[in-house]
Design a protein around this motif. Structure first.
Motif, PDB file in Angstrom:
ATOM      1  N   UNK A  79       0.953  -1.226   0.201  1.00  0.00           N
ATOM      2  CA  UNK A  79       0.001  -0.089  -0.095  1.00  0.00           C
ATOM      3  C   UNK A  79       0.852   1.361  -0.064  1.00  0.00           C
ATOM      4  N   UNK A  80       0.500   2.281  -0.880  1.00  0.00           N
ATOM      5  CA  UNK A  80       1.279   3.490  -0.701  1.00  0.00           C
ATOM      6  C   UNK A  80       0.767   4.431   0.232  1.00  0.00           C
ATOM      7  N   UNK A  81      -0.492   4.363   0.663  1.00  0.00           N
ATOM      8  CA  UNK A  81      -0.726   5.322   1.706  1.00  0.00           C
ATOM      9  C   UNK A  81      -1.225   4.568   3.141  1.00  0.00           C
ATOM     10  N   UNK A  82      -0.729   3.245   3.292  1.00  0.00           N
ATOM     11  CA  UNK A  82      -1.106   2.383   4.268  1.00  0.00           C
ATOM     12  C   UNK A  82      -2.492   1.818   4.205  1.00  0.00           C
ATOM     13  N   UNK A  83      -3.350   2.306   3.354  1.00  0.00           N
ATOM     14  CA  UNK A  83      -4.516   1.480   3.211  1.00  0.00           C
ATOM     15  C   UNK A  83      -4.982   0.559   2.257  1.00  0.00           C
ATOM     16  N   UNK A  84      -5.630  -0.620   2.141  1.00  0.00           N
ATOM     17  CA  UNK A  84      -5.443  -1.455   0.988  1.00  0.00           C
ATOM     18  C   UNK A  84      -6.451  -0.914   0.081  1.00  0.00           C
ATOM     19  N   UNK A  85      -6.494  -1.370  -1.159  1.00  0.00           N
ATOM     20  CA  UNK A  85      -7.339  -1.105  -2.182  1.00  0.00           C
ATOM     21  C   UNK A  85      -8.695  -2.051  -2.061  1.00  0.00           C
ATOM     22  N   UNK A  86      -9.730  -1.476  -1.994  1.00  0.00           N
ATOM     23  CA  UNK A  86     -10.998  -2.328  -1.872  1.00  0.00           C
ATOM     24  C   UNK A  86     -11.109  -3.490  -2.503  1.00  0.00           C
ATOM     25  N   UNK A  97     -14.031 -10.480   0.381  1.00  0.00           N
ATOM     26  CA  UNK A  97     -15.303  -9.995   0.816  1.00  0.00           C
ATOM     27  C   UNK A  97     -15.045 -10.127   2.604  1.00  0.00           C
ATOM     28  N   UNK A  98     -14.702 -10.986   2.823  1.00  0.00           N
ATOM     29  CA  UNK A  98     -14.583 -10.999   4.237  1.00  0.00           C
ATOM     30  C   UNK A  98     -13.732  -9.874   4.955  1.00  0.00           C
ATOM     31  N   UNK A  99     -12.472  -9.888   3.956  1.00  0.00           N
ATOM     32  CA  UNK A  99     -11.473  -8.673   4.537  1.00  0.00           C
ATOM     33  C   UNK A  99     -12.172  -7.391   4.448  1.00  0.00           C
ATOM     34  N   UNK A 100     -13.069  -7.262   3.396  1.00  0.00           N
ATOM     35  CA  UNK A 100     -13.570  -5.845   2.933  1.00  0.00           C
ATOM     36  C   UNK A 100     -14.582  -5.577   4.292  1.00  0.00           C
TER      37      UNK A 100
END
Ligand SMILES: Nc1ncnc2c1ncn2[C@@H]1O[C@H](COP(=O)(O)OP(=O)(O)OP(=O)(O)O)[C@@H](O)[C@H]1O
Ligand SMILES: [Mg+2]
Length: 464
Positions: free
Chosen positions: A409-416, A421-424
């Motif tokens: 991740x570039x900004x520390x957050x995952x791309x949705x 589905x579970x991780x989201x």
């Protein structure tokens, strides 16, 4: 014929306590001498009201009560009323009634109202002793089985899991565990999700003198209004429609031990008031009962919320916070203790390899690099899941970076769109909880879920 001199079976060496109620002084005296001579502890009461106050003040193994009292010497109403009230106060207390010779009706009515047995006056010493002895034994067995039932439901295994803490950031945590673990101080543990709050609670209990007693862990923020009191303090049969039997609450289960109140910030204000009262008085009353039990409980609580902010917003009682945080332990997030990552990862690798019966050697350099550069929003729990996944994915004996399933991740957050589905779902829930300072009701509302539906999802996330 039973051996009259054989001692009663005892719990932890305590002598059975017998309450004897009769309004005739000579009867009380004769029974006192008889029972004491058998090694029983005897408390006498000469009226129904004296009997009730005795039972409200202490626990008895058997109540031996006369049916007829001065106010109304023959009908037996006073005695029957006393029986009923005793049963309401404590349904596990065996009551044996004494009836006048030949008055079978009184005995039958008493049994119908829950007396366990009866003896006729004038009594036969040996039979009376055998009856009292049997009832004390049965009563203790009943109480023990109730306790065990409750404990089995709540205790999650006995062994304390290993607590890995090599980093500087964790040193203060270890010091506090060592220093105040053995004391009776209430401890509040704060930290993000998955930082190890529960493990620390288990250690605090394990290093204390309370260790031989129970550690009762309960998700304190998960109860609806109606259930909270009965879960915490217990209830008696008939206290409400669904109360089919007596139930021991968490405080009583933890008596002598430690009560771990998890997710404390999610306890609604009304329930906070009830908790505070018990923490102040150390006395509980089961729902539907007037009887007061003193409890000796150390309270450890945990939250991932900022309780200070909740206090400022009026959502958490400051006086309750002061009761809970005599000592506060702050668990740093995993991203602030990189030195722990290799040790934790190796520990989980060993665990998971054994679990899935795979022989693993360790992490390839690229994999270790990936572990060290990941931001770990789910902290140690996320690391454990990631290592578990890698054990299942690995083709050889070494874990390679892609096996870990970590998203760059570039900004520390995952791309949705990269998430399952579970991780989201997990991400949405965590974000909602963060936005609402860990307040489950509000997070649930924001997600369009009921409080209990959100709890089910949180619990699913926690199970293996
Ligand atoms: N220092 C540690 N050493 C070994 N295992 C750890 C450590 N910290 C956490 N774990 C493991 O990580 C997982 C999560 O820990 P725990 O349940 O204690 O976190 P938590 O802070 O209570 O999380 P939550 O806020 O989500 O309830 C558990 O499987 C625990 O055994
Ligand atoms: Mg936890």
């Amino acid at each position: 014929m039973p051996d009259r001199t054989a001692p009663l079976p005892r719990d932890a060496g305590s002598r059975p306590r017998i309450l004897v109620a009769d309004d005739q002084a000579d009867v009380l005296e004769a029974l006192r001498i008889l029972l004491k001579g058998e090694g029983l502890e005897v408390v006498t009461a000469s009226s129904p009201s004296e009997s009730l106050s005795a039972v409200e003040q202490g626990d008895f193994d058997v109540a031996l009560i006369d049916l007829n009292y001065a106010r109304d010497t023959t009908s037996g109403h006073e005695g029957l009323d006393l029986l009923t009230t005793l049963r309401e106060l404590d349904a596990t207390l065996p009551v044996v009634v004494m009836t006048a010779w030949g008055s079978v009706e009184g005995a039958v009515e008493a049994m119908r109202r829950g007396a366990r047995d009866y003896v006729e006056k004038p009594w036969d010493n040996e039979r009376l002793l055998a009856t009292v002895r049997t009832q004390a034994e049965l009563g203790r067995a009943l109480r023990r089985s109730q306790l065990l039932e409750g404990e089995n439901l709540r205790l999650k295994g006995g062994d304390v899991p290993e607590l890995i803490a090599e980093s500087e950031a964790m040193r203060p945590v270890l010091e506090v565990i060592e220093r105040i673990g053995p004391s009776d101080a209430n401890v509040l543990i704060v930290g993000e999700h998955g930082t190890g709050k529960e493990i620390v609670a288990r250690w605090l209990h394990a290093v204390s003198e309370r260790a031989p007693h129970a550690l009762v862990a309960v998700n304190a923020g998960g109860f609806s209004e109606g259930v909270f009191e009965s879960e915490m303090f217990g209830h008696v049969k008939g206290a409400f429609t669904d109360a089919k039997t007596d139930r021991v609450g968490c405080f009583e289960l933890a008596d002598g031990g430690t009560l771990f109140l998890d997710e404390i910030a999610n306890v609604p204000l009304q329930q906070q008031a009830k908790l505070l009262r018990v923490l102040e008085t150390r006395e509980i009353q089961r729902v539907g009962s007037a009887k007061i039990h003193r409890v000796d409980v150390r309270v450890i609580s945990a939250t991932n919320a900022n309780v200070g902010e909740l206090v400022a917003a009026g959502d958490f009682r400051e006086d309750l916070l002061y009761r809970l945080n005599t000592v506060e332990i702050r668990l740093p997030p995993l991203r602030d203790r990189l030195e722990d990552i290799p040790v934790l990862a190796a520990h989980f690798l060993g665990q998971q390899a054994a679990r899935y019966r795979r022989e693993m050697e360790g992490f390839a350099p690229g994999a270790m690099e990936a572990l060290l550069s990941h931001s770990w929003p789910g902290n140690v729990r996320e690391l454990r899941h990631s290592v578990e996944r890698s054990v299942l994915m690995a083709r050889g004996r070494r874990i390679e970076a892609p096996d870990l399933g970590l998203k760059r991740r570039d900004d520390g957050s995952a791309l949705i769109e990269e998430l399952t589905l579970e991780e989201a779902e997990r991400l949405m829930i965590e974000k909602a909880l963060d936005r609402h300072q860990g307040n489950v009701s509000r997070a649930a509302e924001a997600l369009g879920l009921s409080r209990s539906a959100l709890y089910r999802r949180l619990q699913r996330r926690d199970s293996e």
